[in-house]
Design a protein around this motif. Structure first.
Motif, PDB file in Angstrom:
ATOM      1  N   ILE A 374       0.022  -5.577   1.933  1.00  0.00           N
ATOM      2  CA  ILE A 374      -1.213  -5.304   2.662  1.00  0.00           C
ATOM      3  C   ILE A 374      -0.907  -5.258   4.153  1.00  0.00           C
ATOM      4  CG2 ILE A 374      -2.619  -6.458   0.902  1.00  0.00           C
ATOM      5  CD1 ILE A 374      -2.971  -8.784   2.873  1.00  0.00           C
ATOM      6  N   PHE A 376      -3.070  -5.446   8.056  1.00  0.00           N
ATOM      7  CA  PHE A 376      -4.316  -5.598   8.820  1.00  0.00           C
ATOM      8  C   PHE A 376      -3.978  -6.220  10.166  1.00  0.00           C
ATOM      9  CE2 PHE A 376      -3.780  -9.679   6.742  1.00  0.00           C
ATOM     10  CZ  PHE A 376      -4.145 -10.603   7.711  1.00  0.00           C
ATOM     11  N   VAL A 386     -12.421 -12.663   4.396  1.00  0.00           N
ATOM     12  CA  VAL A 386     -11.632 -12.133   3.277  1.00  0.00           C
ATOM     13  C   VAL A 386     -12.427 -12.393   2.008  1.00  0.00           C
ATOM     14  CG1 VAL A 386      -9.434 -12.177   2.053  1.00  0.00           C
ATOM     15  CG2 VAL A 386      -9.504 -12.667   4.508  1.00  0.00           C
ATOM     16  N   LYS A 394      -6.799 -14.137  -2.248  1.00  0.00           N
ATOM     17  CA  LYS A 394      -7.375 -14.615  -0.989  1.00  0.00           C
ATOM     18  C   LYS A 394      -6.714 -15.918  -0.527  1.00  0.00           C
ATOM     19  CE  LYS A 394     -11.512 -14.826  -2.776  1.00  0.00           C
ATOM     20  NZ  LYS A 394     -11.164 -14.381  -4.150  1.00  0.00           N
ATOM     21  N   LEU A 397      -3.155 -15.521   0.698  1.00  0.00           N
ATOM     22  CA  LEU A 397      -3.050 -15.041   2.066  1.00  0.00           C
ATOM     23  C   LEU A 397      -3.139 -16.208   3.043  1.00  0.00           C
ATOM     24  CD1 LEU A 397      -2.944 -12.830   4.220  1.00  0.00           C
ATOM     25  CD2 LEU A 397      -5.422 -12.537   3.938  1.00  0.00           C
ATOM     26  N   LEU A 563     -12.285  -8.001   5.061  1.00  0.00           N
ATOM     27  CA  LEU A 563     -11.169  -7.498   4.252  1.00  0.00           C
ATOM     28  C   LEU A 563     -11.505  -7.720   2.784  1.00  0.00           C
ATOM     29  CD1 LEU A 563      -8.100  -9.007   6.191  1.00  0.00           C
ATOM     30  CD2 LEU A 563      -9.268  -6.828   6.598  1.00  0.00           C
ATOM     31  N   LEU A 565     -10.129  -7.727  -0.973  1.00  0.00           N
ATOM     32  CA  LEU A 565      -8.929  -7.755  -1.806  1.00  0.00           C
ATOM     33  C   LEU A 565      -9.318  -7.594  -3.266  1.00  0.00           C
ATOM     34  CD1 LEU A 565      -6.940 -10.754  -0.235  1.00  0.00           C
ATOM     35  CD2 LEU A 565      -6.717  -8.323   0.285  1.00  0.00           C
ATOM     36  N   LEU A 570      -5.195  -4.805  -0.684  1.00  0.00           N
ATOM     37  CA  LEU A 570      -6.297  -4.622   0.253  1.00  0.00           C
ATOM     38  C   LEU A 570      -6.924  -3.263  -0.036  1.00  0.00           C
ATOM     39  CD1 LEU A 570      -7.893  -5.574   2.729  1.00  0.00           C
ATOM     40  CD2 LEU A 570      -6.138  -4.536   4.172  1.00  0.00           C
ATOM     41  N   GLN A 572     -10.320  -2.353   0.721  1.00  0.00           N
ATOM     42  CA  GLN A 572     -11.298  -1.919   1.714  1.00  0.00           C
ATOM     43  C   GLN A 572     -11.238  -2.843   2.922  1.00  0.00           C
ATOM     44  OE1 GLN A 572     -14.796  -2.011  -1.134  1.00  0.00           O
ATOM     45  NE2 GLN A 572     -15.367  -0.119  -0.016  1.00  0.00           N
ATOM     46  N   GLN A 573     -11.592  -2.301   4.094  1.00  0.00           N
ATOM     47  CA  GLN A 573     -11.791  -3.125   5.273  1.00  0.00           C
ATOM     48  C   GLN A 573     -12.728  -2.405   6.222  1.00  0.00           C
ATOM     49  OE1 GLN A 573      -8.436  -3.639   8.016  1.00  0.00           O
ATOM     50  NE2 GLN A 573      -7.221  -2.240   6.737  1.00  0.00           N
TER      51      GLN A 573
END
Length: 619
Positions: A374, A376, A386, A394, A397, A563, A565, A570, A572-573
């Protein structure tokens, strides 16, 4: 147990003996001096009896011998005490160092590794298994050296006066270690299985104890009681198996030592009766010779018998060492090995925190891919949420960001790779608040002050009170008879979830951090407690950045970026409004969520994206 495994574990145990310091050598020295003093005592007793009984000398002629014998008696006692004391100190030093090494290793491996076993299993390793190394270093290792030295010294004293007695001692000596090895072959394997059963029992019991209310509600108490009884019975049987080994070993050693001494006594008896006439060097065997050697004979075998008695300590230590060696030899992943403090690193972290992830892939401690790749960015002062279905990655991360999980790719903090930053320096910049607050057994004051101690500061009572007021929990603390000294018990017993969460929030605020890492900080709270925590976070994070994991989509309207997940990627953001208006995982989650009508109105009424530098509300 496989012989190669046992050999490896024994070699590892001997490598650790340097932790005993000089105490181990002192124990050996005092043991040798004790053996020499006993030989002197035997010589004095034999000389006195030879002179009084055979040579018919007056007792006054041996007054000095009597005083020396009395002095040696006290000296032997002092040497025996000094040996025991040195042995105990050697074992203590070893346990302290091994336990510190285990705790340091667990701290370095982090919570992600620790969660791989039940808490009871770790308790067994840190407490029971380290404790069971003591006798190996305090008793077995010194005795192994003494079992070689003392019989050799006695043989050097016996052979010049009677070679036959020396041959008998030399020929019968190997019987004891031989049968000790034969009896003890299965002892190490029995101990290893015993420790495995103890670890399972500890973990099983701890888990069931923590979930006792759940078991009661589902009427599974009787079933789990039977399971614990079965695990306990398995542990009992394995313990008795180990004890049988120990008692059998002792009995066999005593038997062969007694037989060997009896053979020597028969030789001297028949020699005095005139039936045997060999072993001397020209003159007949005197009373002195027979007494001196017969007094020494039990002491000749005693070090070998003691080594056999302590052999179970070796087997016990080998059983305990298996998991300890595996833990201490666990290599930290290269991405968990962080750099040393450099002035450039400290200067970089002094600035407002920015995060850049590029093709970031996160792995578990056993190498399983959990997240990624991912990419970002999080700019200074920006608040990012997130979200995603359970198991999307999640928490992985957050764990990578906190330095608890290895990763590949780039994860830069203010332009510096995270793996190049010293973890203590990085974590000083962070305030952490999770959904299950961990408060430690102590007082409210001590728990709140923990946040400032991480920064190397001390908090006054007024400062702690101010933090508790900010966290909206001071009213509760002030109502307690002891105030700031109100005790917090294990597992936050006596506190509601909301009270514990707000005390943990006060601790986080004490850090005065530049960046907030939040993992479902309001997930277990009632609406009033949630509002209190949200309001406090809103005020605290006006000028700091934030990365938050959450399932509560209705609070995301205040976030700069979201963000999304799914299955470790990932997908969509963007801002809340952008994602809500776009088909995808986020919009599907919104539809599945039972929201209040006013939340839907907010979704429909939003028309613009929040600027990245605008101060926003709580995560």
């Amino acid at each position: 147990m496989d012989k190669s495994v046992e050999k490896t574990l024994t070699h590892w145990l001997k490598q650790q003996k340097s932790a005993c310091g000089h105490y181990l050598n002192l124990a050996i020295l005092f043991g040798i001096l004790t053996g020499i003093s006993l030989m002197c005592q035997a010589w004095l007793i034999a000389t006195i009896l030879q002179g009084i009984i055979i040579d018919q000398l007056p007792k006054a002629a041996f007054s000095e011998h009597f005083w020396l014998l009395l002095l040696l008696t006290f000296l032997r006692g002092a040497l025996a005490f000094a040996r025991e004391r040195s042995s105990f100190k050697a074992g203590t030093q070893l346990r302290l160092q091994i336990r510190a090494a285990v705790m340091d290793k667990l701290a370095a491996l982090g919570p992600a590794f620790i969660k791989g076993k039940p808490a009871g299993s770790w308790a067994s390793i840190v407490l029971e298994q380290v404790e069971d190394l003591h006798d190996f270093y305090a008793r077995y290792l010194p005795q192994m050296v003494l079992a070689g030295f003392i019989p050799l010294i006695i043989l050097m004293a016996v052979f010049p006066i009677n070679w036959a007695a020396g041959v008998i001692l030399l020929a019968t000596a190997p019987l004891i270690p031989l049968f000790m090895i034969l009896v003890g072959m299965g002892a190490a394997d029995a101990n290893r299985k015993n420790f495995g059963a103890l670890a399972r029992l500890s973990g099983h019991f701890m888990d069931r104890l923590k979930g006792l209310s759940t078991l009661k509600l589902f009427n599974q108490g009787a079933k789990e009681a039977k399971a614990i009884a079965a695990a306990s019975e398995d542990f009992r049987e394995r313990t008795m198996s180990v004890l049988r080994m120990a008692f059998l070993s002792s009995a066999v050693l005593e038997f062969f030592a007694a037989v060997s001494i009896a053979v020597l006594a028969v030789y001297f008896g028949f020699s005095y009766l005139g039936h045997l006439d060999f072993g001397h060097y020209g003159s007949s065997i005197s009373l002195f010779t027979g007494l001196f050697i017969l007094i020494l004979a039990p002491e000749f075998y005693q070090p070998l018998r003691d080594m056999g008695t302590h052999y179970h300590a070796k087997a016990q230590a080998i059983g305990a060492a298996e998991e300890l060696m595996a833990l201490l030899n666990t290599d930290l992943d290269t991405h968990l090995k962080h750099g040393a403090v450099e002035h450039s690193d400290a200067a970089a972290l002094a600035a407002p925190i920015s995060i850049e992830a590029d093709n970031l892939t996160v792995f578990s401690v056993d190498g399983t891919q959990l997240l990624g790749p991912i990419s970002f960015t999080l700019t200074p002062g920006q608040h990012i949420a997130v979200v995603g279905p359970s198991g999307a990655g999640k928490t992985s991360l957050l764990s990578a960001l906190l330095g608890f999980l290895p990763y590949q790719g780039q994860l830069k903090i203010n332009g510096v790779e995270l793996s190049q930053l010293p973890l203590p320096l990085w974590r000083k910049q962070l305030a952490w608040l999770g959904q299950e607050p961990q408060l430690f057994c102590g007082t409210v004051r001590e728990n709140v002050a923990l946040g400032a101690l991480a920064q190397g500061q001390a908090l006054t009572d007024d400062a702690i009170k101010a933090l508790l007021v900010k966290a909206q929990v001071w009213d509760f603390v002030d109502s307690q008879p002891l105030g700031l000294n109100h005790p917090i018990q294990e597992q936050t017993l006596g506190l509601s979830v909301g009270q514990a969460q707000r005390i943990a929030l006060a601790r986080a605020l004490a850090q005065q951090a530049q960046f907030y890492v939040l993992d479902e900080p309001t997930a277990s709270l009632d609406s009033l407690s949630e509002q209190a925590v949200q309001a406090t976070l809103t005020d605290a994070m006006q000028h700091t950045g934030c990365l938050m994991v959450t399932h509560r989509l209705d609070s995301l309207t205040t976030m700069h970026k979201v963000l999304v997940l799914d299955k470790g990627l990932l997908v969509q953001q963007g801002s809340f409004a952008q994602l809500a208006a776009t088909d995808g995982v986020f919009k599907q989650m919104l539809h599945e969520l039972t929201v209040e009508p006013n939340v839907a109105e907010v979704v429909g009424g939003m028309t613009q994206t929040l600027p990245a530098n605008a101060p926003k509300g709580a995560c």
